[in-house]
Design a protein around this motif. Sequence first.
Motif, PDB file in Angstrom:
ATOM      1  N   VAL A   1       0.873  -1.134  -0.105  1.00 59.93           N
ATOM      2  CA  VAL A   1      -0.079  -0.056   0.007  1.00 59.93           C
ATOM      3  C   VAL A   1       0.866   1.282   0.175  1.00 59.93           C
ATOM      4  CG1 VAL A   1      -1.602   1.417   1.311  1.00 59.93           C
ATOM      5  CG2 VAL A   1      -1.800  -1.092   1.165  1.00 59.93           C
ATOM      6  N   ALA A   2       1.976   1.287   0.831  1.00 54.18           N
ATOM      7  CA  ALA A   2       2.877   2.320   0.754  1.00 54.18           C
ATOM      8  C   ALA A   2       3.417   2.549  -0.359  1.00 54.18           C
ATOM      9  CB  ALA A   2       4.002   1.907   1.940  1.00 54.18           C
ATOM     10  N   CYS A   3       3.836   1.639  -1.175  1.00 54.69           N
ATOM     11  CA  CYS A   3       4.454   1.606  -2.703  1.00 54.69           C
ATOM     12  C   CYS A   3       3.211   2.270  -3.603  1.00 54.69           C
ATOM     13  CB  CYS A   3       4.829   0.560  -3.213  1.00 54.69           C
ATOM     14  SG  CYS A   3       6.131  -0.149  -2.143  1.00 54.69           S
TER      15      CYS A   3
ATOM     16  N   PRO B   1      13.221 -12.409   1.249  1.00 53.12           N
ATOM     17  CA  PRO B   1      13.300 -11.297   1.971  1.00 53.12           C
ATOM     18  C   PRO B   1      11.888 -10.533   1.998  1.00 53.12           C
ATOM     19  CG  PRO B   1      14.469 -10.440   0.343  1.00 53.12           C
ATOM     20  CD  PRO B   1      14.187 -12.007  -0.024  1.00 53.12           C
ATOM     21  N   SER B   2      11.098 -10.872   1.093  1.00 49.29           N
ATOM     22  CA  SER B   2       9.752 -10.227   0.840  1.00 49.29           C
ATOM     23  C   SER B   2      10.094  -8.843   0.346  1.00 49.29           C
ATOM     24  CB  SER B   2       9.133  -9.891   2.300  1.00 49.29           C
ATOM     25  OG  SER B   2       7.589  -9.672   2.300  1.00 49.29           O
ATOM     26  N   LEU B   3       9.175  -7.762   0.582  1.00 53.92           N
ATOM     27  CA  LEU B   3       9.182  -6.324  -0.012  1.00 53.92           C
ATOM     28  C   LEU B   3       9.939  -5.659   0.907  1.00 53.92           C
ATOM     29  CD1 LEU B   3       8.322  -4.196  -2.047  1.00 53.92           C
ATOM     30  CD2 LEU B   3       6.494  -4.151  -0.795  1.00 53.92           C
ATOM     31  N   VAL B   4      11.452  -5.293   0.572  1.00 52.83           N
ATOM     32  CA  VAL B   4      12.001  -4.401   1.316  1.00 52.83           C
ATOM     33  C   VAL B   4      12.403  -3.165   1.343  1.00 52.83           C
ATOM     34  CG1 VAL B   4      13.591  -6.899   1.450  1.00 52.83           C
ATOM     35  CG2 VAL B   4      14.004  -5.190  -0.179  1.00 52.83           C
ATOM     36  N   GLY B   5      12.020  -2.786  -0.046  1.00 54.29           N
ATOM     37  CA  GLY B   5      12.304  -1.309   0.265  1.00 54.29           C
ATOM     38  C   GLY B   5      11.695  -0.543  -1.182  1.00 54.29           C
ATOM     39  N   THR B   6      11.680   0.797  -1.300  1.00 56.82           N
ATOM     40  CA  THR B   6      10.813   1.523  -2.437  1.00 56.82           C
ATOM     41  C   THR B   6      11.525   2.683  -2.484  1.00 56.82           C
ATOM     42  OG1 THR B   6       8.843   2.425  -3.037  1.00 56.82           O
ATOM     43  CG2 THR B   6       9.168   2.560  -0.791  1.00 56.82           C
ATOM     44  N   GLU B   7      11.435   3.546  -3.629  1.00 60.27           N
ATOM     45  CA  GLU B   7      11.705   4.895  -3.907  1.00 60.27           C
ATOM     46  C   GLU B   7      10.521   5.903  -3.595  1.00 60.27           C
ATOM     47  OE1 GLU B   7      14.782   5.631  -7.651  1.00 60.27           O
ATOM     48  OE2 GLU B   7      12.677   4.874  -8.068  1.00 60.27           O
TER      49      GLU B   7
ATOM     50  N   ILE C   1      16.283   4.167  -2.951  1.00 56.95           N
ATOM     51  CA  ILE C   1      15.582   3.425  -2.203  1.00 56.95           C
ATOM     52  C   ILE C   1      15.569   3.490  -0.960  1.00 56.95           C
ATOM     53  CG2 ILE C   1      15.050   0.771  -1.935  1.00 56.95           C
ATOM     54  CD1 ILE C   1      16.959   0.522  -4.727  1.00 56.95           C
ATOM     55  N   TYR C   2      14.537   3.666  -0.051  1.00 55.88           N
ATOM     56  CA  TYR C   2      14.457   3.494   1.368  1.00 55.88           C
ATOM     57  C   TYR C   2      13.874   2.194   1.902  1.00 55.88           C
ATOM     58  CZ  TYR C   2      15.132   8.341   0.943  1.00 55.88           C
ATOM     59  OH  TYR C   2      15.509   9.513   0.762  1.00 55.88           O
ATOM     60  N   PHE C   3      14.826   1.394   2.805  1.00 52.28           N
ATOM     61  CA  PHE C   3      14.396  -0.003   3.249  1.00 52.28           C
ATOM     62  C   PHE C   3      13.161   0.231   4.277  1.00 52.28           C
ATOM     63  CE2 PHE C   3      18.788  -0.996   1.859  1.00 52.28           C
ATOM     64  CZ  PHE C   3      18.061  -1.911   0.794  1.00 52.28           C
ATOM     65  N   PHE C   4      12.205  -0.597   4.096  1.00 55.36           N
ATOM     66  CA  PHE C   4      11.159  -0.616   5.192  1.00 55.36           C
ATOM     67  C   PHE C   4      11.733  -1.149   6.556  1.00 55.36           C
ATOM     68  CE2 PHE C   4       8.528  -1.182   1.149  1.00 55.36           C
ATOM     69  CZ  PHE C   4       7.767   0.108   1.393  1.00 55.36           C
ATOM     70  N   PRO C   5      11.545  -0.624   7.661  1.00 57.07           N
ATOM     71  CA  PRO C   5      12.054  -1.175   8.839  1.00 57.07           C
ATOM     72  C   PRO C   5      11.437  -2.189   9.516  1.00 57.07           C
ATOM     73  CG  PRO C   5      10.714   1.033   9.146  1.00 57.07           C
ATOM     74  CD  PRO C   5      10.837   0.683   7.919  1.00 57.07           C
ATOM     75  N   ASP C   6      10.262  -2.553   8.920  1.00 55.43           N
ATOM     76  CA  ASP C   6       9.401  -3.688   9.560  1.00 55.43           C
ATOM     77  C   ASP C   6       9.515  -5.070   8.836  1.00 55.43           C
ATOM     78  OD1 ASP C   6       7.987  -2.672   7.583  1.00 55.43           O
ATOM     79  OD2 ASP C   6       6.183  -2.486   8.851  1.00 55.43           O
TER      80      ASP C   6
ATOM     81  N   PRO D   1       8.887   5.696 -13.966  1.00 55.04           N
ATOM     82  CA  PRO D   1       8.493   4.227 -13.053  1.00 55.04           C
ATOM     83  C   PRO D   1       9.269   4.650 -11.664  1.00 55.04           C
ATOM     84  CG  PRO D   1       9.381   3.950 -15.454  1.00 55.04           C
ATOM     85  CD  PRO D   1       9.644   5.485 -15.160  1.00 55.04           C
ATOM     86  N   MET D   2       8.627   4.256 -10.762  1.00 51.87           N
ATOM     87  CA  MET D   2       9.195   4.185  -9.292  1.00 51.87           C
ATOM     88  C   MET D   2       9.672   2.657  -8.968  1.00 51.87           C
ATOM     89  SD  MET D   2       7.342   4.659  -5.723  1.00 51.87           S
ATOM     90  CE  MET D   2       6.710   3.113  -5.488  1.00 51.87           C
ATOM     91  N   GLU D   3      10.875   2.577  -8.507  1.00 48.69           N
ATOM     92  CA  GLU D   3      11.262   1.269  -8.255  1.00 48.69           C
ATOM     93  C   GLU D   3      11.207   0.875  -6.963  1.00 48.69           C
ATOM     94  OE1 GLU D   3      15.320  -0.280 -10.263  1.00 48.69           O
ATOM     95  OE2 GLU D   3      15.684   1.982 -10.164  1.00 48.69           O
ATOM     96  N   LEU D   4      10.823  -0.383  -6.930  1.00 50.69           N
ATOM     97  CA  LEU D   4      10.522  -1.060  -5.525  1.00 50.69           C
ATOM     98  C   LEU D   4      11.431  -2.349  -5.686  1.00 50.69           C
ATOM     99  CD1 LEU D   4       8.283  -3.648  -5.676  1.00 50.69           C
ATOM    100  CD2 LEU D   4       6.844  -1.669  -5.980  1.00 50.69           C
ATOM    101  N   PHE D   5      11.892  -2.790  -4.369  1.00 49.71           N
ATOM    102  CA  PHE D   5      12.712  -3.902  -4.258  1.00 49.71           C
ATOM    103  C   PHE D   5      12.040  -5.016  -3.482  1.00 49.71           C
ATOM    104  CE2 PHE D   5      15.293  -1.183  -6.378  1.00 49.71           C
ATOM    105  CZ  PHE D   5      16.068  -1.992  -7.428  1.00 49.71           C
ATOM    106  N   ALA D   6      11.948  -6.223  -3.822  1.00 55.39           N
ATOM    107  CA  ALA D   6      11.407  -7.436  -3.172  1.00 55.39           C
ATOM    108  C   ALA D   6      12.292  -8.602  -3.749  1.00 55.39           C
ATOM    109  CB  ALA D   6      10.018  -7.530  -3.616  1.00 55.39           C
ATOM    110  N   GLY D   7      12.081  -9.688  -2.825  1.00 53.58           N
ATOM    111  CA  GLY D   7      12.581 -11.008  -3.268  1.00 53.58           C
ATOM    112  C   GLY D   7      11.779 -12.052  -2.432  1.00 53.58           C
TER     113      GLY D   7
END
Length: 531
Positions: free
Chosen positions: A122-124, A294-300, A307-312, A285-291
């Motif tokens: 949702v944040a993304c 690790p699941s969804l780890v960060g977003t622009e 990219i800022y990493f989600f703290p939770d 485009p906005m980049e987000l990073f997941a794997g």
Amino acid sequence: MLKKKQYREIWEQYCGFLDLDLPGYMKIQNRLLLEQIGLWADSQLGRSILKGKQPKTVEEFRRMVPLTTYEDYADVLLLKRDDMLPEKPLIWIQTTWEGGRHPVKLAPYTRGMLDTFRDNVVACELLCTSRAKGQFKTRPHDKILYGLAPLPYATGLLPVTLSEAVSIDFLPPVEEAVDMTFSQRNKAGFKLAMKQGLDYFFGLGSVAYAVSMSLGSMSSGGGLKSLLKCSPKMAVKILRGKYRCRREGRALMPKDLFELKGFMVAGTDNRCYRDDLEELWGVRPMELFAGTEPSLVGTETWTRNGIYFFPDTCFYEFIPEQDMMKSLSDPSFQPRTYLMDQVVPGEKYELAVTVFKGGAFARYRVGDVYRCAGLESREDGARIPRFEYVDRIPTIIDIGGFTRISEQGIKTVVELSGLPVTDWTARKEFSKENRPYMHLYVEMSPDSLVSSAVTAEILREQLSTYFRYIDQDYRDLKKILGIDPLQVTILRCGAFAACRERYGEPPRMNPSPHEMENLLSSQGFCERRGS
């Protein structure tokens, strides 16, 4: 909350992490890690790795738990031994382990992990529509083009979890898309978008580009005629778009038909496609990073500047580049790791994560390399580090987010082919159009060069056949993206031996530009020796 127009509360709930300072960020990291330590260390999986040790603090955890890779979990996870895990998973996610060697990796997702994934998706969604802090355009029943792989792949979680938080319409509907091929989803999605409009597009950068370019084929000949069962508003856009294209002497682009609220891309090599995608759609485009692990780890953010990493999501540790390289050549070496409050701007790091909320992975080497772009940002007011994605670790060649080609994979292909290749090295390189490809530099046996007309093109064709044979993801590069990413260069006989004599052993995978220069210059050295 959307219906009540509680926009400030929505932003604070989902994007409030961007207001954290570094001490506040680390407080969340440490609190969630301590919760995870209690779950993980008491599980059979944790005990098998800890070997009798019992960490109680963050410092003890980092000291007692070695850095891990998937091999440390394979026996448990591939058999879905959920009785050995910190928490019982609700779903198992799948991805490629290593093309040509291991078929798949499986990762368990608990309810808590899915809740975190949902909130950060949702944040993304909010951030991709944002042009400034606190502003977003998300509304109920927005339309999103389905450019994602379905479950059991990680991208299939997006429609499942997102629907728990906000009403969003996927084109085509998820229940229909899962039974379609990539081409069928592409055509069905555009057909529905022509009727209903389109608000979001999300996919791998390479796939998003392929989908975007396919609109050109749909707009030529009878392709577009089949899409003309559309609203009057869209019909007007089509006519205006065609007129504009004729006037400007160019092909029809998606931006002529759609006005996206937001555009999200994931995966590797996005930097190779972002400028073209912005030109095609009129939205950066906005980049987000997941794997998968690790699941969804960060977003622009709205600045599209790191990219800022989600703290939770995970506890993040950063392996400095020097230690990463040493550990790749010497598996017994245990690298140092730094925390989020210890990273240095400009430095490259391999990421290691401990997954929160009952996750299986602890101090897990994801295989991704990031560069710290800064410790704060005046543009978006953030006071936590931001990062740029670099690529996979040097021992893996990833093309467009599809492949994980390793030294063993290439060795297997060379052996299966039966070709008289005596030595080789492989690099990920980029064309003049900034498209990634794998460049294989080979040395052939002298007898084969004398007795047969072996050319680089013949080698490329034969080796490509075997890459497609052993690696489903490699086949998909041709099937989905329409590319064959292999180029072959034949070096002079004796080049590798001369390089070893003068400079030392050249790396099999991704030699640096300097190391590659040494190898190529050795061709002249071996020629002067009469090789």
